[in-house]
Design a protein around this motif. Sequence first.
Motif, PDB file in Angstrom:
ATOM      1  N   ARG A   2       0.962  -1.217  -0.031  1.00  0.00           N
ATOM      2  CA  ARG A   2      -0.282  -0.007   0.101  1.00  0.00           C
ATOM      3  C   ARG A   2       0.861   1.100   0.138  1.00  0.00           C
ATOM      4  NH1 ARG A   2      -3.922  -0.025   4.790  1.00  0.00           N
ATOM      5  NH2 ARG A   2      -4.470   1.770   3.793  1.00  0.00           N
ATOM      6  N   LEU A   3       0.852   1.997  -0.932  1.00  0.00           N
ATOM      7  CA  LEU A   3       1.469   3.323  -1.193  1.00  0.00           C
ATOM      8  C   LEU A   3       1.089   4.533  -0.219  1.00  0.00           C
ATOM      9  CD1 LEU A   3       2.317   3.271  -5.211  1.00  0.00           C
ATOM     10  CD2 LEU A   3       3.704   2.550  -3.200  1.00  0.00           C
ATOM     11  N   ALA A   4      -0.324   4.409   0.068  1.00  0.00           N
ATOM     12  CA  ALA A   4      -0.524   5.364   0.764  1.00  0.00           C
ATOM     13  C   ALA A   4      -0.140   5.649   2.308  1.00  0.00           C
ATOM     14  CB  ALA A   4      -2.244   5.288   1.074  1.00  0.00           C
ATOM     15  N   ILE A   5       0.421   4.614   2.703  1.00  0.00           N
ATOM     16  CA  ILE A   5       1.248   4.424   4.039  1.00  0.00           C
ATOM     17  C   ILE A   5       2.560   4.836   4.197  1.00  0.00           C
ATOM     18  CG2 ILE A   5      -0.643   3.091   4.895  1.00  0.00           C
ATOM     19  CD1 ILE A   5       1.291   0.799   5.161  1.00  0.00           C
ATOM     20  N   LEU A   6       3.145   4.877   2.944  1.00  0.00           N
ATOM     21  CA  LEU A   6       4.630   5.141   2.962  1.00  0.00           C
ATOM     22  C   LEU A   6       4.956   6.559   3.108  1.00  0.00           C
ATOM     23  CD1 LEU A   6       5.739   2.760   0.056  1.00  0.00           C
ATOM     24  CD2 LEU A   6       5.866   2.431   2.400  1.00  0.00           C
ATOM     25  N   ARG A   7       6.053   7.154   3.540  1.00  0.00           N
ATOM     26  CA  ARG A   7       6.453   8.540   3.594  1.00  0.00           C
ATOM     27  C   ARG A   7       6.676   9.022   2.399  1.00  0.00           C
ATOM     28  NH1 ARG A   7      10.989  10.863   7.519  1.00  0.00           N
ATOM     29  NH2 ARG A   7      10.976  12.929   6.645  1.00  0.00           N
ATOM     30  N   ARG A   8       6.317  10.214   2.141  1.00  0.00           N
ATOM     31  CA  ARG A   8       6.747  10.838   0.701  1.00  0.00           C
ATOM     32  C   ARG A   8       7.817  12.035   1.104  1.00  0.00           C
ATOM     33  NH1 ARG A   8       2.150   8.523  -0.155  1.00  0.00           N
ATOM     34  NH2 ARG A   8       1.325   8.094  -2.122  1.00  0.00           N
ATOM     35  N   LEU A   9       8.906  11.743   0.531  1.00  0.00           N
ATOM     36  CA  LEU A   9      10.154  12.661   0.703  1.00  0.00           C
ATOM     37  C   LEU A   9       9.958  14.020  -0.167  1.00  0.00           C
ATOM     38  CD1 LEU A   9      12.614   9.725   0.755  1.00  0.00           C
ATOM     39  CD2 LEU A   9      11.589  10.893   2.575  1.00  0.00           C
ATOM     40  N   ALA A  10      10.225  15.057   0.312  1.00  0.00           N
ATOM     41  CA  ALA A  10       9.755  16.363  -0.250  1.00  0.00           C
ATOM     42  C   ALA A  10      11.008  16.853  -1.042  1.00  0.00           C
ATOM     43  CB  ALA A  10       9.333  17.449   0.486  1.00  0.00           C
ATOM     44  N   ASP A  11      12.263  16.288  -0.311  1.00  0.00           N
ATOM     45  CA  ASP A  11      13.518  16.842  -0.975  1.00  0.00           C
ATOM     46  C   ASP A  11      14.543  16.026  -0.660  1.00  0.00           C
ATOM     47  OD1 ASP A  11      13.855  17.966   1.547  1.00  0.00           O
ATOM     48  OD2 ASP A  11      13.269  19.938   1.317  1.00  0.00           O
ATOM     49  N   ALA A  12      15.791  16.469  -1.073  1.00  0.00           N
ATOM     50  CA  ALA A  12      17.042  15.726  -0.609  1.00  0.00           C
ATOM     51  C   ALA A  12      17.464  15.799   0.744  1.00  0.00           C
ATOM     52  CB  ALA A  12      18.315  16.295  -1.580  1.00  0.00           C
ATOM     53  N   ASN A  13      16.995  16.826   1.331  1.00  0.00           N
ATOM     54  CA  ASN A  13      17.247  16.952   2.937  1.00  0.00           C
ATOM     55  C   ASN A  13      16.290  16.032   3.779  1.00  0.00           C
ATOM     56  OD1 ASN A  13      19.191  18.802   2.818  1.00  0.00           O
ATOM     57  ND2 ASN A  13      17.858  20.573   2.974  1.00  0.00           N
ATOM     58  N   ALA A  14      15.199  15.778   3.238  1.00  0.00           N
ATOM     59  CA  ALA A  14      14.154  14.888   3.828  1.00  0.00           C
ATOM     60  C   ALA A  14      14.713  13.256   3.526  1.00  0.00           C
ATOM     61  CB  ALA A  14      12.714  14.953   3.066  1.00  0.00           C
ATOM     62  N   LEU A  15      15.016  13.060   2.536  1.00  0.00           N
ATOM     63  CA  LEU A  15      15.861  11.735   2.177  1.00  0.00           C
ATOM     64  C   LEU A  15      16.882  11.687   3.080  1.00  0.00           C
ATOM     65  CD1 LEU A  15      16.172   9.416   0.454  1.00  0.00           C
ATOM     66  CD2 LEU A  15      17.545  10.619  -1.216  1.00  0.00           C
TER      67      LEU A  15
END
Length: 122
Positions: A2-15
């Motif tokens: 389920r992709l909905a529960i995965l964190r979405r990374l906004a930028d390289a710092n978030a990664l």
Amino acid sequence: MRLAILRRLADANALTDWLVDAAPGARAIYHEGHLAGDLSPFNRTLSSEQRSELAMLASAAWRLCERDLVHLVQQRIAAGACAYLVIARPRAALRIHGVPVRTSPIPVARDTPSSSLNRSCA
């Protein structure tokens, strides 16, 4: 998955922040769409600033993959669109110039009887 529960990374710092705390096998989404097309200067859906930020995020993910810190995978979510996932890998032994470096504390000698430590010079 389920992709909905995965964190979405906004930028390289978030990664980078995500990877510091990620357990092996942890997953996050770093882009949804068509990465190559979305990075194109002919793309009209993203501004040049958004494309630049996406390029930095994708490059950071690629560099982490080259260092064997993550896996990069795609999952098709629609015709012509994928979710681009980053998966944390188990941490490998630290190497410097290809030589493994001990990361655990160096063992110290066990306690010795005090008589052997306090010998007099008589």
